[in-house]
Design an enzyme around this catalytic site. Structure first.
Site, PDB file in Angstrom:
ATOM      1  N   CYS A  40     -15.571 -54.399 -40.096  1.00  0.00           N
ATOM      2  CA  CYS A  40     -15.340 -53.082 -39.500  1.00  0.00           C
ATOM      3  C   CYS A  40     -14.320 -53.276 -38.379  1.00  0.00           C
ATOM      4  O   CYS A  40     -13.610 -54.277 -38.366  1.00  0.00           O
ATOM      5  CB  CYS A  40     -16.641 -52.460 -39.002  1.00  0.00           C
ATOM      6  SG  CYS A  40     -17.375 -53.303 -37.602  1.00  0.00           S
ATOM      7  N   ARG A  41     -14.266 -52.385 -37.451  1.00  0.00           N
ATOM      8  CA  ARG A  41     -13.274 -52.517 -36.376  1.00  0.00           C
ATOM      9  C   ARG A  41     -13.617 -53.668 -35.437  1.00  0.00           C
ATOM     10  O   ARG A  41     -12.774 -54.484 -35.119  1.00  0.00           O
ATOM     11  CB  ARG A  41     -13.171 -51.207 -35.594  1.00  0.00           C
ATOM     12  CG  ARG A  41     -12.145 -51.256 -34.479  1.00  0.00           C
ATOM     13  CD  ARG A  41     -12.035 -49.909 -33.771  1.00  0.00           C
ATOM     14  NE  ARG A  41     -11.096 -50.020 -32.675  1.00  0.00           N
ATOM     15  CZ  ARG A  41     -11.427 -50.406 -31.445  1.00  0.00           C
ATOM     16  NH1 ARG A  41     -12.680 -50.723 -31.172  1.00  0.00           N
ATOM     17  NH2 ARG A  41     -10.520 -50.480 -30.499  1.00  0.00           N
TER      18      ARG A  41
END
Length: 140
Positions: free
Chosen positions: A99-100
């Site tokens: 994810c980020r």
């Protein structure tokens, strides 16, 4: 010791907040679920290149289109439970969730492990760490 007790009686909210934060830190250190399954970008690259690991990007489609790891499969975290059948063919291969920053992908790892996937890893630091390590990013 007397000063500590006096401080505690005058500032119960500070003491309560301190104890809650201390408990959370201790829990994280002791019971870090999936902590041993966190891998850095270099380890992820090795798994991708030598073990044909699938990269599962759990960000939104917009975030994914802004830049992602080459050949990554995008299934947003909120849709993962409904799309597990898409990943069944990868059950015997390592899966690296991304994810980020690494928190959504950690949640995705938990979902995948509960669904019977055994080789599930979380990219520590997410795409931020991947890009900081100078790894390639495909941008649409």
């Amino acid at each position: 010791m007397e000063q500590y007790l006096e401080f505690a009686t005058h500032h119960p909210w500070l003491i309560t907040a301190f104890l809650v934060i201390l408990a959370a830190l201790l829990w994280h250190l002791i019971a870090d679920p999936g902590g041993k399954y966190n891998i850095d970008p270099v380890e992820a690259t090795i798994k991708i290149n030598h073990e044909q690991a699938l990269v599962l990007d759990t960000r939104s489609m917009k975030e994914f289109s802004d830049g992602h790891i080459l050949h990554a499969e995008n299934i947003p975290l909120n849709a993962l439970g409904n799309q597990l059948q898409k990943l069944e063919k990868y059950k015997q291969r390592p899966i690296i969730a991304v994810c980020r920053s690494g928190s959504r992908s950690a949640a995705a790892c938990s979902v995948l492990r509960k669904a019977g996937f055994e080789q599930v890893y979380n990219l520590r630091g997410g795409m931020l760490a991947w890009e900081n390590a100078g790894q390639p990013v495909k941008r649409k």
